[in-house]
Each structure stands twice: as C-alpha cells, then as structure tokens.
Design an enzyme around this catalytic site. Structure first.
Site, PDB file in Angstrom:
ATOM      1  N   CYS A  29      31.897  13.687  11.272  1.00  0.00           N
ATOM      2  CA  CYS A  29      30.923  14.192  10.292  1.00  0.00           C
ATOM      3  C   CYS A  29      31.427  15.467   9.624  1.00  0.00           C
ATOM      4  O   CYS A  29      31.498  16.520  10.257  1.00  0.00           O
ATOM      5  CB  CYS A  29      29.589  14.432  11.002  1.00  0.00           C
ATOM      6  SG  CYS A  29      28.355  15.259   9.992  1.00  0.00           S
ATOM      7  N   CYS A  32      28.882  18.280   9.518  1.00  0.00           N
ATOM      8  CA  CYS A  32      28.748  18.868  10.853  1.00  0.00           C
ATOM      9  C   CYS A  32      29.809  19.945  11.060  1.00  0.00           C
ATOM     10  O   CYS A  32      29.520  21.029  11.578  1.00  0.00           O
ATOM     11  CB  CYS A  32      28.878  17.807  11.942  1.00  0.00           C
ATOM     12  SG  CYS A  32      27.621  16.514  11.856  1.00  0.00           S
TER      13      CYS A  32
END
Length: 104
Positions: A29, A32
C-alpha cells in the site's frame, strides 16, 4: 513511539493501554507508506497513548477489531473499545482523529 505488531495480538495491546491509535496497513500500500512517518510523528507528540501499526493482511484477528475495508485505516480505541476510525491519506484527518480521542 510506534510499535509494529509482530504477531496477531492487538487485543492484548488494547487491554494493556487506556488509549490506543492503530494504523492498519499493508506492505504493498503506497498511501500506507506515505502515512507511516506522519503516524510516527504524531506518536512522538502523545505520550499518553499507545501507537501501533498492524499489517492488515498478516493479522486478520487484529483487523477484525475495526471495520477495515480500505487502507490505510486509522482506528482509535479507548478502554479496549473502538471509538472512531478514519480511512485517509491526509495528515489533517489523522491528526483530527488523534486530537479528538486524546482530548477525552
């Protein structure tokens, strides 16, 4: 200080701390990875709460403790209970969540 879970034991962390902020993320991600240093920065400003990073793919039991259907998800717990969460890649939204729960 931020702790990265190495096992699926978020419930134990929630039981041991009055206030806990969690970043649910995954290695693939991008958002993230962008938010991780911002999450760590906030943890340095708040010594009255635990800050934890959970790999949402590796630790499904921990993921179940929040309604995680998008990453990154940030969740706030107080007294072991989920009180609020936000799915965001914006620092302002994350900071608002932390400020709201930390003020209680």
């Amino acid at each position: 200080m931020v702790t990265e879970l190495s096992q699926d034991n978020l419930q134990e962390v929630l039981n041991e701390n009055k206030k806990v902020f969690v970043q649910f993320s995954a290695s693939w991600c991008g958002n993230c990875r962008i938010m991780k240093p911002k999450f760590k920065k906030l943890s340095n400003e708040r010594e009255d709460a635990a800050f934890v990073i959970v790999d949402a793919e590796k630790f499904p039991e921990s993921r179940k403790l929040a309604n995680v259907d998008n990453l990154p998800t940030f969740a706030a717990y107080e007294g072991g209970e989920l009180v609020n969460q936000v799915q965001t890649n914006k620092f302002e939204s994350l900071k608002a969540l932390v400020d709201e729960v930390a003020a209680n």
